[in-house]
Scaffold this active site. Sequence first.
Site, PDB file in Angstrom:
ATOM      1  N   ARG A  44       0.843  -1.194   0.000  1.00  0.00           N
ATOM      2  CA  ARG A  44       0.000   0.000   0.000  1.00  0.00           C
ATOM      3  C   ARG A  44       0.885   1.252   0.000  1.00  0.00           C
ATOM      4  NH1 ARG A  44      -4.144  -1.321   4.848  1.00  0.00           N
ATOM      5  NH2 ARG A  44      -2.177  -1.911   5.804  1.00  0.00           N
ATOM      6  N   ARG A  73      11.974   6.022   2.921  1.00  0.00           N
ATOM      7  CA  ARG A  73      12.147   7.478   2.924  1.00  0.00           C
ATOM      8  C   ARG A  73      12.988   7.929   4.112  1.00  0.00           C
ATOM      9  NH1 ARG A  73       6.219   9.711   2.587  1.00  0.00           N
ATOM     10  NH2 ARG A  73       7.347  11.681   2.960  1.00  0.00           N
ATOM     11  N   ASP A 101       2.218   5.030  -0.246  1.00  0.00           N
ATOM     12  CA  ASP A 101       1.697   6.254   0.359  1.00  0.00           C
ATOM     13  C   ASP A 101       1.337   7.302  -0.685  1.00  0.00           C
ATOM     14  OD1 ASP A 101       2.015   5.290   2.928  1.00  0.00           O
ATOM     15  OD2 ASP A 101       4.028   6.127   3.162  1.00  0.00           O
TER      16      ASP A 101
END
Length: 289
Positions: free
Chosen positions: A68, A215, A70
Amino acid sequence: MTDAVPATAAEMAAVGFHRIALGLEYKGARYRGFQRQGSGVPSIQETLERALSKVAGGAPISVVCAGRTDALVHASGQVVHFDTPVGRSMHAWMMGANMNLPPDISVTWAKEMPAHFHARFSAFARRYRYVIYNDQIRPAHLAEEVTWNHRPLDVERMRLAARSLVGTHDFSAFRASQCQAKSPIKTVHHLQLIEHGQLIVLDVRANAFLHHMVRNIAGVLMTIGAGEQPVEWAQEVLEGRLRSNGGVTAHPYGLYLIRVEYPEEFVLPERYLGPHFISGLPDCQQLNE
């Protein structure tokens, strides 16, 4: 029929039930992530389901994804599956969906699967690339597809720092506060940095990822590459297990889900590693770690 029933695709088709897997690529800049979030909030899932429903003659379709992603995050190797009683050829599912999808989402392949295949739970590894444009001037043409960093980055320092993150570790310092994963312990199989002109590509493969993990790793490595922290800082952040010690989370634009890996029994199609504008990069498995 449930996921636990080990029926072949042919046996399922004989009773009017089909489990279809799709390969998917998309530019995430206009969407609030993959997952459906309610009326008025654009998502990859809702857009894809609406297109597939048209191919199914109006029958509702609900998809399950491998990862999933972002808001604003891209994919060149996402995998989804859905169940349907509607019989269509694989060509019809792929091309029919693409005819009804916007230009920033594409179905790249379709395959009928046995009932025990699951896009998320059957996967044993996932791979991401984080693309950094390193130049004093921001890029106009790839503004929503790379992360711009104006500071000169020392890639060799970033490579040295990345070594401490390879292996099985508690990645609590690299997970978002809203992460719902049951365990912060993940295994990073490789973490490679590749230079490609003005681009620096962070390529990471792991058994699974925490929310914002890539990230946050990118943010730590860029800080080290800019000379703002020593090489040893990456290991200190990892061992400290506190997100507050890890600096800022890198921007989402440069992040791509590029591959999901499954057991050989499923024989899923594989395309070249993306994103498209760096598709000529060597596979990290061909490079020295």
